[in-house]
Write an enzyme that holds these catalytic residues in place. Structure first.
Site, PDB file in Angstrom:
ATOM      1  N   ARG A 263       0.831  -1.206   0.000  1.00 23.68           N
ATOM      2  CA  ARG A 263       0.000   0.000   0.000  1.00 23.68           C
ATOM      3  C   ARG A 263       0.864   1.255   0.000  1.00 23.68           C
ATOM      4  NH1 ARG A 263      -5.049  -1.979   3.865  1.00 23.68           N
ATOM      5  NH2 ARG A 263      -5.315  -3.926   2.708  1.00 23.68           N
ATOM      6  N   ARG A 278       1.800   1.225  10.588  1.00 20.82           N
ATOM      7  CA  ARG A 278       1.468   1.776   9.275  1.00 20.82           C
ATOM      8  C   ARG A 278       2.652   1.578   8.351  1.00 20.82           C
ATOM      9  NH1 ARG A 278      -3.078   4.696   9.122  1.00 20.82           N
ATOM     10  NH2 ARG A 278      -3.925   5.451  11.087  1.00 20.82           N
ATOM     11  N   GLU A 350      -7.341  -0.497  15.021  1.00 17.87           N
ATOM     12  CA  GLU A 350      -7.888  -1.415  14.029  1.00 17.87           C
ATOM     13  C   GLU A 350      -6.913  -2.529  13.638  1.00 17.87           C
ATOM     14  OE1 GLU A 350      -9.061   0.443  10.344  1.00 17.87           O
ATOM     15  OE2 GLU A 350      -9.201  -1.503   9.357  1.00 17.87           O
ATOM     16  N   SER A 353     -10.892  -5.903   9.493  1.00 16.69           N
ATOM     17  CA  SER A 353     -11.986  -5.230   8.834  1.00 16.69           C
ATOM     18  C   SER A 353     -12.812  -6.312   8.146  1.00 16.69           C
ATOM     19  CB  SER A 353     -11.406  -4.253   7.829  1.00 16.69           C
ATOM     20  OG  SER A 353     -12.423  -3.483   7.288  1.00 16.69           O
ATOM     21  N   ARG A 393       0.262  -5.657  12.320  1.00 16.85           N
ATOM     22  CA  ARG A 393      -0.476  -5.070  13.434  1.00 16.85           C
ATOM     23  C   ARG A 393      -0.617  -6.045  14.595  1.00 16.85           C
ATOM     24  NH1 ARG A 393      -4.716  -0.705  10.837  1.00 16.85           N
ATOM     25  NH2 ARG A 393      -3.046   0.526   9.930  1.00 16.85           N
TER      26      ARG A 393
END
Length: 425
Positions: A263, A278, A350, A353, A393
């Site tokens: 990403r 991130r 988070e 998802s 994460r």
RNA sequence: GCUGAGGUAGUCUAGCGGUAAGGCGCAGGCCUGGAAAGCCUGUGGUGCGAAAGUGCCUCGGGGGUUCAAUUCCCCCCCUCAGCGCCA
């Protein structure tokens, strides 16, 4: 994307959904789509008639020639038709591409249970599981801890690849693999087939599975080729069955995607997000399901339960939130997030998802299902996806929640069989 | 990357200027006590129509020639085989 037939039949549903989303710009598109679509069909009727006439004349010319009759008047009429057809086609093509462009950008219809809200502050907490541990020493941030122990090297990764990349070494390299393997084994027991997809896919496949606005912001493009690095295995797996028709007996199809995810956009940086939270690249095991429209809501809960089971088994405190209208994005009809407790930040962050995309991806990808007893009936299928584990994460959560005063980290018992039975990193 | 052969409906295969033929599969029907076999019908997309129907499009994609293109011409894409390179 929304099915144009759905928009025609249910314009009020589409409008009220956009009102709920507080999106006046797209709300205005609805009437434009409807009127352009009507004009497009009107043109089609005209053009089809011209073509029909041309076909008839061609046949008459052929027969007249065979019979040795004069064909000059037929030829004259025939000569006038192609230009008219061409002009109509050009206009229709222009209208159709406008309609399509709008349809591609109209969001999915939200489920009624999606809470209304402006942004992520108004997501609704559904439940909390586990009790955050209290620490009698000051926690090191996960990136610092990993670097100090030689489990990760951020500086050298920056040198050769740029900010947002990392080398994982030793214990953390093994932990990454252990987390993936744990998730894969758990999902396999529940009927998921593990799938390692291509890590690059082409543009047209990508358009089927994602929000168009994500292209420039999120995806890495391979220069000189029609290829993009995948941002999640959801994308190639969704595109895998494009233009296919399932038999009802083959659904639901449960797949567990295993891949690195790339990403471009990683958002803001801070001490706690810097290390592994991130990043431009991470590993993920993803649940993906193709199913009939009747099953999708039940399976949405099932995917959430699977993801919860993983975090419960790891012993990480978490809560589940129902994502509100202002935060949900274009593709999902309903989305749950699992946020795991990050003790250094004193906040849930988070990690999972879980989305029911209903028919939104299936319309673009043209994936349908045919009932065994009704050969004629073809309906769009539903697709769902949910993180099982994103290792970056999860590793941050483990490094914080299971950190000891002496700087060691306790490996969650369920992972030890994948870590040579070690107890500490 | 080079050379060659290909791309026709779910699949296999024919047609090579006159508007897509056939086999298999699948679905429905007839037949049967039930099945198999056999026979009949259907099988992609889209539009108009309340329906019965009816039209248009579809031979890898895009242009061109023609009254008419699966068929002739040009450009592009993909697949397969062999060779080359290669973890």
């Amino acid at each position: 994307m929304l099915d144009i037939r759905f928009v025609r039949a249910n314009p009020d549903t589409v409008r009220s959904d956009l009102q709920k989303r507080n999106d006046p710009k797209k709300l205005a598109w609805v009437d434009e789509v409807l009127s352009k679509d009507a004009r497009s069909r009107e043109l089609k009727v005209q053009t089809d008639e011209l073509r029909r006439r041309r076909n008839v004349i061609s046949r008459e010319i052929n027969e007249a020639r065979k019979a040795g009759k004069d064909t000059t008047s037929l030829l004259a009429e025939a000569a006038s038709l192609p230009q008219k057809i061409k002009d109509n086609d050009a206009e229709q093509e222009e209208i159709a591409s406008t309609v399509r462009a709008y349809l591609m950008r109209l969001p999915n219809i939200l489920d009624e249970s999606v809470p209304q809200g402006k942004d992520d502050n108004e997501n609704v907490e559904l439940k909390r599981v586990g009790t955050p541990r209290t620490f009698d020493f000051e926690l090191k941030n996960h990136g610092q801890l990993a670097a100090e122990n030689g489990w990760a090297d951020f500086e050298r990764a920056t040198k050769c690849s740029g900010a947002g990349f990392y080398f994982l070494k030793g214990s953390l390299a093994l932990l990454d693999l252990a987390l993936q393997r744990f998730a894969i084994d758990l999902l396999a027991k529940k009927g998921f087939t593990p799938v390692i997809p291509p890590f690059m896919i082409n543009r047209s496949s990508y358009e089927g599975v994602t929000d168009l606005d994500d292209f420039e912001k999120v995806m890495y493009k391979i220069d000189g080729d029609d290829a993009y690095l995948i941002a999640t295995s959801e994308h190639p797996i969704g595109a895998m069955y494009q233009d296919e028709i399932f038999e009802e007996k083959d659904l639901p199809l449960r797949l567990a995607g295993i891949s690195p995810c790339f990403r471009r956009e990683i958002g803001s940086h801070g001490l706690d997000t810097k290390g592994l939270f991130r990043v431009h690249q991470f590993s993920k095991v993803e649940q993906f399901v193709f199913c009939t429209p009747e099953d999708s809501w039940k399976i949405h809960e099932e995917l959430l339960a699977n993801a919860e089971e993983i975090f419960m088994a790891l012993g990480l405190p978490y809560h589940v939130v129902n994502i509100c209208t202002g935060d949900i994005g274009t593709v999902a009809a309903k989305k749950y997030d699992i946020e795991v407790w990050m003790p250094r930040e004193n906040a849930y962050k988070e990690v999972v998802s879980c989305s029911n995309c209903t028919a939104y991806q299936a319309v673009r990808l043209n994936i349908k299902v045919r009932a065994k007893d009704d050969f004629e009936s073809k309906r769009y299928i539903h697709t769902l996806n949910s993180t099982a584990i994103a290792t970056s994460r999860a590793m941050r959560a483990i490094l914080e929640n299971f950190q000891e005063k002496d700087g060691t980290v306790v490996i969650p018992p369920v992972l030890r069989q994948y870590m040579n039975d070690r107890e500490l990193l």
